[in-house]
Design a protein around this motif. Structure first.
Motif, PDB file in Angstrom:
ATOM      1  N   VAL A  36      24.994  53.974   5.457  1.00  0.00           N
ATOM      2  CA  VAL A  36      24.774  55.389   5.775  1.00  0.00           C
ATOM      3  C   VAL A  36      25.609  55.789   6.984  1.00  0.00           C
ATOM      4  CG1 VAL A  36      23.071  57.089   6.511  1.00  0.00           C
ATOM      5  CG2 VAL A  36      22.470  55.409   4.763  1.00  0.00           C
ATOM      6  N   LEU A  37      25.694  54.894   7.984  1.00  0.00           N
ATOM      7  CA  LEU A  37      26.513  55.183   9.162  1.00  0.00           C
ATOM      8  C   LEU A  37      27.983  55.324   8.791  1.00  0.00           C
ATOM      9  CD1 LEU A  37      26.880  55.531  12.205  1.00  0.00           C
ATOM     10  CD2 LEU A  37      26.877  53.030  12.429  1.00  0.00           C
ATOM     11  N   ILE A  38      28.458  54.472   7.889  1.00  0.00           N
ATOM     12  CA  ILE A  38      29.854  54.564   7.431  1.00  0.00           C
ATOM     13  C   ILE A  38      30.083  55.886   6.697  1.00  0.00           C
ATOM     14  CG2 ILE A  38      31.537  53.575   5.836  1.00  0.00           C
ATOM     15  CD1 ILE A  38      30.315  50.812   6.502  1.00  0.00           C
ATOM     16  N   LEU A  39      29.129  56.270   5.852  1.00  0.00           N
ATOM     17  CA  LEU A  39      29.248  57.550   5.148  1.00  0.00           C
ATOM     18  C   LEU A  39      29.245  58.721   6.131  1.00  0.00           C
ATOM     19  CD1 LEU A  39      26.812  56.930   2.153  1.00  0.00           C
ATOM     20  CD2 LEU A  39      29.307  57.143   2.028  1.00  0.00           C
ATOM     21  N   ALA A  40      28.417  58.626   7.167  1.00  0.00           N
ATOM     22  CA  ALA A  40      28.386  59.684   8.182  1.00  0.00           C
ATOM     23  C   ALA A  40      29.716  59.761   8.924  1.00  0.00           C
ATOM     24  CB  ALA A  40      27.244  59.433   9.162  1.00  0.00           C
ATOM     25  N   ALA A  41      30.309  58.584   9.201  1.00  0.00           N
ATOM     26  CA  ALA A  41      31.619  58.568   9.861  1.00  0.00           C
ATOM     27  C   ALA A  41      32.688  59.171   8.958  1.00  0.00           C
ATOM     28  CB  ALA A  41      31.983  57.135  10.246  1.00  0.00           C
ATOM     29  N   ILE A  42      32.631  58.871   7.678  1.00  0.00           N
ATOM     30  CA  ILE A  42      33.587  59.453   6.730  1.00  0.00           C
ATOM     31  C   ILE A  42      33.436  60.966   6.692  1.00  0.00           C
ATOM     32  CG2 ILE A  42      34.190  59.615   4.280  1.00  0.00           C
ATOM     33  CD1 ILE A  42      33.434  56.641   4.035  1.00  0.00           C
TER      34      ILE A  42
END
Length: 517
Positions: free
Chosen positions: A44-50
């Protein structure tokens, strides 16, 4: 801007899928549950960064929009989207969830699987709150956070956890009942629950109706922040909550109230916001000064930081209701900074609590000798809370005071005393714990931070310094949305109604705005 890929829905509901997967595990499987929970939260953190990197910072429009009919019989839509303000709160939620789960590896030893499930469900509700563009959908997510937070405090909290959990639940639920009435009124009288549509029609609502609606929504947001005098649930909740609960409570949940003011109160009810601005100023100044003085006399580290949170959120509400670009910019930045700094401070307290099982200041002293890395990290977060130039805390407070000065010199002067008081109690806390006399052998024998604790704390410390030196990382995204918000409020503001000279610097004798954002 409609999104072809439902990244917001994926971020919102992936934690819920992870929670269901953990519940399906046979036996205890606590280690596997920890790996699944941490893995899902990192995705989820990676998706938020994207999403953050893909966000067009030059636009004030809602982006990554997803919209379709949700409940046709009631005319409700599933409508998600983020602007330059809400995208940072989505990222903050996604950032602090794995931090909390990682911190629980060493501190939560009973029902760890259920604890992780509660946090993943909480993450779904948090991200959903900041993405929702329908009032009913917002209300569902906004209220949903109470359920997992109630369990986190009530099951894994301290000795008075039941009292603290019920106090949190009752305070926030009571305020939110009034907001539900406001949501129903808007749907019945304006024929829509769509937030962008309601914002566009806000200026058409009669002033008397705006006043009642403003009070209804404010009751919920003021409790959630919390503002004085409905703040008393917060110290109890923080003291009794486990470390992860305190981190997410201070880092994200308190920001939901401020976000609600920005998304609903100011743009939907601009006339009423102007009318009640002196009241908000008064409550904010009392919160800044009074709770800072209360923090000065605390002997429990968690309680001191909890009261400091009320004071810092007082700066947030003060900045918002100056109706200036500087004040609102400062309020948004202050919420982001406080989410990182306060969350880190509760982690700092959790580090020594796990070793000594006490938050009493008298049990500590001189730990710089045996915990130098801890003392260094503590110093960074303490200076961020104080608002030292070069840290993230300075940027938000400075802009809020600049905006307050445009509204009233006295308001800015009184609020400025909070900066002095904040420095007083935070420096005293640091001196007592880190440099005080080493009178307790147990404190002198504590080991320095572990690898897991470094993984949690070092990135947060870097963020405090980077945002303090390069605040444009935030402002490049938030500026268009803040300018749009100032325009939505300022475009329809009438002359102030018998508010004395509070707004004299902002308005001339014709009642027209003279300060341009």
């Amino acid at each position: 801007m409609m999104s072809a890929f439902p990244i917001l829905s994926l971020m919102t509901f992936l934690p819920l899928v992870g929670a269901f997967a953990i519940l399906m595990l046979r036996g205890k499987s606590e280690h596997l549950a920890q790996r699944i929970g941490l893995g899902v939260s990192l995705v989820v953190l990676i998706l938020a960064a994207i999403a953050g990197f893909s966000f067009n910072g030059a636009s004030s429009d809602f982006q990554f929009v997803e919209k379709f009919v949700w409940l046709p019989a009631l005319g409700l839509t599933y409508h998600l989207g983020v602007d330059g303000i809400s995208i940072f709160f989505v990222i903050l939620s996604a950032l602090l969830t794995p931090v909390c789960l990682l911190a629980s590896v060493q501190s939560v030893h009973s029902r760890a699987r259920e604890y992780i499930v509660a946090f993943l469900v909480l993450e779904t509700f948090m991200i959903g709150t900041f993405c929702a563009l329908d009032t009913v959908l917002f209300y569902v997510f906004f209220e949903g956070v109470l359920i997992p937070m109630f369990l986190i405090i009530g099951v894994w909290g301290g000795q008075r956890r039941i009292y603290a959990a019920f106090k949190l639940f009752l305070y926030t639920l009571l305020g939110s009942v009034l907001m539900l009435v406001g949501v129903l009124w808007l749907a019945a009288n304006l024929g829509t629950t769509d937030i962008p549509t309601l914002i566009a029609q806000g200026h058409t609502i009669p002033l008397e109706a705006q006043k009642w609606l403003w009070v209804a929504f404010f009751a919920s947001f003021a409790v959630k922040m919390p503002m004085w005098p409905v703040h008393t649930w917060l110290p109890d909740a923080h003291v009794e909550a486990p470390t992860g609960g305190s981190v997410i409570l201070a880092g994200v949940l308190l920001k939901m109230g401020g976000y609600g003011l920005l998304r609903f109160s100011l743009p939907m009810f601009p006339d009423a916001s102007m009318y009640f601005a002196p009241l908000v100023f008064a409550l904010s100044i009392i919160a800044i000064i009074y709770t800072s003085l209360v923090a000065l006399v605390q002997t429990d580290m968690k309680k001191m930081i909890a009261y400091s949170s009320v004071a810092h959120m007082g700066f947030v509400t003060l900045g918002m209701f100056t109706f200036t670009r500087q004040g609102i910019d400062g309020a948004v930045f202050q919420m982001i900074s406080h989410g990182i700094v306060s969350g880190a401070l509760f982690l700092i307290v959790g580090v020594v609590y796990d070793r000594l099982h006490s938050r009493d200041l008298s049990r500590y002293g001189g730990i710089v000798k045996n915990m130098p890395v801890y003392a260094t990290l503590f110093m960074v977060f303490m200076l961020g809370a104080v608002g030292l130039p070069g840290t993230s805390g300075f940027v938000g407070e400075f802009l809020v005071l600049a905006g307050a000065y445009q509204a009233s010199t006295w308001v800015a002067l009184l609020a400025g005393t909070g900066v002095v008081l904040g420095a007083t109690y935070m420096l005293w806390l640091y001196r007592k714990v880190v440099f005080g006399p080493a009178e307790n052998a147990d404190a002198s024998a504590m080991a320095d931070v572990t690898t897991i604790e470094k993984v949690n704390l070092v990135p947060l410390a870097i963020m405090v310094l980077v945002l303090g030196v390069v605040p444009s990382i935030v402002f490049n995204y938030t500026a268009p949305s803040v300018e749009r918000l100032v325009g939505q409020v300022g475009a329809v503001l009438p002359a102030p109604v018998t508010h004395g000279d509070v707004f004299a610097p902002i308005f001339n004798d014709t009642g027209h705005e003279v300060i341009k954002p």
